[in-house]
Design a protein around this motif. Structure first.
Motif, short mmCIF file in Angstrom:
data_model
loop_
_atom_site.label_atom_id
_atom_site.label_comp_id
_atom_site.label_asym_id
_atom_site.label_seq_id
_atom_site.Cartn_x
_atom_site.Cartn_y
_atom_site.Cartn_z
N PRO A 158 0.79 -1.28 -0.02
CA PRO A 158 -0.09 -0.09 -0.17
C PRO A 158 0.90 1.33 -0.15
O PRO A 158 1.95 1.23 0.37
N ASP A 159 0.08 2.48 -0.51
CA ASP A 159 0.78 3.54 -0.49
C ASP A 159 -0.30 4.72 -0.34
O ASP A 159 -1.39 4.23 -0.33
N GLN A 230 1.76 16.50 9.91
CA GLN A 230 1.03 16.62 8.74
C GLN A 230 0.67 15.36 8.10
O GLN A 230 1.33 14.52 7.88
N GLY A 231 -0.71 15.12 7.80
CA GLY A 231 -1.28 13.97 7.42
C GLY A 231 -1.69 13.04 8.39
O GLY A 231 -1.21 12.59 9.27
N PHE A 232 -2.93 12.62 8.13
CA PHE A 232 -3.62 11.65 9.25
C PHE A 232 -4.00 10.46 8.73
O PHE A 232 -5.28 9.92 8.80
N ASN A 234 -2.50 6.38 7.13
CA ASN A 234 -2.03 5.22 7.71
C ASN A 234 -0.62 5.68 8.65
O ASN A 234 -0.71 5.64 9.82
N VAL A 235 0.18 6.59 7.84
CA VAL A 235 1.42 6.88 8.47
C VAL A 235 1.10 7.91 9.56
O VAL A 235 1.67 7.66 10.80
N GLY A 236 0.51 9.00 8.95
CA GLY A 236 0.05 10.09 10.25
C GLY A 236 -0.49 9.57 11.32
O GLY A 236 -0.11 10.06 12.67
N ASN A 292 -2.58 23.87 6.64
CA ASN A 292 -1.54 22.79 6.47
C ASN A 292 -0.02 23.89 6.80
O ASN A 292 0.98 23.32 7.15
N ALA A 306 3.77 13.69 7.08
CA ALA A 306 3.33 12.37 6.56
C ALA A 306 2.09 12.05 5.59
O ALA A 306 1.23 11.55 5.83
N THR A 308 2.40 14.28 1.63
CA THR A 308 2.98 14.04 0.31
C THR A 308 4.28 14.74 0.22
O THR A 308 5.05 15.26 0.81
N GLN A 311 6.64 19.61 0.44
CA GLN A 311 5.84 20.18 1.68
C GLN A 311 6.84 21.31 2.26
O GLN A 311 6.46 22.63 2.45
N GLY A 328 8.10 11.30 7.55
CA GLY A 328 7.25 10.04 7.39
C GLY A 328 6.77 9.98 5.94
O GLY A 328 6.83 8.75 5.35
N ASN A 355 11.19 6.48 7.44
CA ASN A 355 9.78 5.88 7.22
C ASN A 355 9.91 4.38 6.80
O ASN A 355 8.78 3.76 6.24
#
Ligand code: NAD
Length: 429
Positions: A158-159, A230-232, A234-236, A292, A306, A308, A311, A328, A355
């Motif tokens: 996955p990504d 930043q980003g919530f 899978n990773v965040g 953001n 986390a 893209t 940023q 991330g 990551n």
């Protein structure tokens, strides 16, 4: 029958942005120069080994046929079969997939697992599709890239925009073509069809294992540090959960719709429960809304991009007030921003180290799938932590020895290992 109406393509309507591939090549060139790579090897390692572009039709729920474009790129196979995620995003293009495949090669080498790098993507916003459309798109894309994927040759995962359910459809489609189940064709599968315990959590946990080890190594106090993420996805979200469990204070999180800020610390378990029924973290009532852009420049100890690429750029790097950036996402910082951060003494734990927990546990999952033998979650996490800690020290010691920053050290280490494997294998024919 619907008559064709020209529409502005996803590519045409895309905002201009820095190319991730340009960043990946600039990073490679710098490390190659430090390594003094011979020119033949430089050319071999700089270019993707093979690339496939596919255009394929999908029947939508309203009966119309829509054509989608997808990619699969193998960057390098010197150290083993290729490994890399599949991204569903309207922003995907061949250059981005090339960059991500190249980073996967270096990442697998940095954590010393026996893989080369690959990546795939489909130009689509998965949120705009029904579940049935998403399944049909996934099954057709899998079929189209079948010449490149196999359990021995190239194993997707996955990504952004894909998840364990998408991996299950890929596994099922590939298995239907073979006539028997081939669980080792993908990693990041659901547990009930041969996924690994701990895979879903691996990237976020790996990030926090690395941050904690860096703090320990630098002699900094880790207790109650303030983290902005930043980003919530899978990773965040897993980084936030792990940080919370480790006693850190997550003061801000965001997703594509914006962010929330709470200087007293966000109740992450509560937010994660809330997100099961809501689309954006911005709807969570216990915090102030921020953008953001504001999140990236908050006063905090650790900033975790986390989401893209690109940023942290020349435009905002000077305003970053974190002590450490733990990457991330893949490629969140541009080379120009790196220089500014270095000058301002902001420690950057680079993506290809920070990551890598995801691909490490993907490797464990692949090994388990090939052997049909399954490990306990505790065992998986213990092995993951050991690899992340060891890899951090490998990179840190390279940085100290060569008097270079951590990103350059990680690249020098990873590229050096791939170069070594290439020399050992020799040139065919
Ligand atoms: P995801 O799709 O689960 O989540 C992505 C999150 O980022 C979502 O919350 C989304 O709303 C947000 N987002 C997307 N674009 C944004 C933007 N422009 N501004 C702010 N937020 C934005 O994806 P993921 O799997 O969590 O991946 C996130 C990043 O981590 C990607 O760069 C990916 O390549 C990288 N990564 C993922 C893994 C993994 O195991 N999933 C492993 C290593 C690296």
């Amino acid at each position: 029958m619907t008559i064709y109406q020209p529409q502005s393509s996803a590519a045409a309507s895309k905002p201009q942005r820095d190319s991730a591939y340009k960043t990946a090549l600039a990073q490679f060139d710098r490390a190659a120069q430090i390594l003094g790579l011979e020119s033949g090897l430089y050319e071999i390692l700089r270019a993707p080994r093979r690339e496939l572009t596919v255009n394929f039709p999908v029947k939508m729920d309203n009966g119309e046929i829509r054509c989608f474009t997808g990619y699969r790129v193998h960057h390098n196979t010197a150290r083993g079969p290729t490994k890399g995620g599949i991204r569903y995003s309207p922003q995907v293009d061949l250059e981005e997939v090339r960059a991500l495949a190249m980073w996967m090669t270096w990442k697998c080498a940095v954590v010393n697992i026996p893989y080369g790098g690959a990546k795939g993507g489909v130009v689509v916003d998965p949120k705009q599709l029904s579940l049935r459309e998403l399944e049909a798109l996934t099954r057709r894309y899998t079929t189209e890239i079948t010449p490149l994927i196999s359990p021995e040759g190239d194993i997707p995962a996955p990504d952004m925009g894909t998840n364990p359910q998408v991996m299950a459809w890929i596994m099922d489609t590939y298995s239907m073509h073979r006539g028997y189940s081939v669980p080792a064709i993908v990693t990041g599968k659901p547990l009930n069809i041969g996924g690994s315990a701990g895979r879903f959590e691996a990237t976020g946990r790996g990030i926090m294992f690395t941050v904690r080890e860096a703090y320990r190594t630098f002699g900094w106090s880790f207790d109650g540090i303030r983290i902005a993420i930043q980003g919530f996805g899978n990773v965040g979200s897993i980084t936030a959960q792990t940080a919370h469990e480790m006693g850190c204070k997550v003061i801000a999180v965001s997703d594509i719709g914006g962010g929330i800020y709470n200087p007293h610390g966000i109740d992450i378990p509560k937010l994660r429960r809330f997100m099961k029924e809501h689309r954006s973290v911005t709807e969570f009532p216990e915090g102030d809304r921020i953008t953001n852009a504001e999140l990236l420049t908050l006063q905090c100890d650790v900033l975790v991009p986390a989401a893209t690429e690109n940023q942290i750029t020349a435009d905002n790097a000077a305003q970053v007030r974190a002590r450490m950036i733990a990457e991330g996402a893949n490629g969140p910082t541009t080379p120009e921003a790196d220089e500014i951060l270095l000058e301002n003494n902001v420690v950057v734990i680079p993506d290809i180290l920070c990551n890598a927990g995801g691909v490490v546990v993907s490797y464990f999952e692949w090994v388990q799938s090939l052997q049909q033998l399954f490990w306990e979650e505790e065992d998986v996490m213990h092995r993951l932590e050991r690899i992340m800690v060891r890899s951090f020290h490998d990179v840190y010691e390279t940085a100290l020895r060569m008097d270079i920053d951590l990103r350059t050290a990680a690249l020098v280490l990873g590229i050096g290992r791939v170069a070594e494997a290439t020399r050992t294998r020799g040139l065919y024919p």
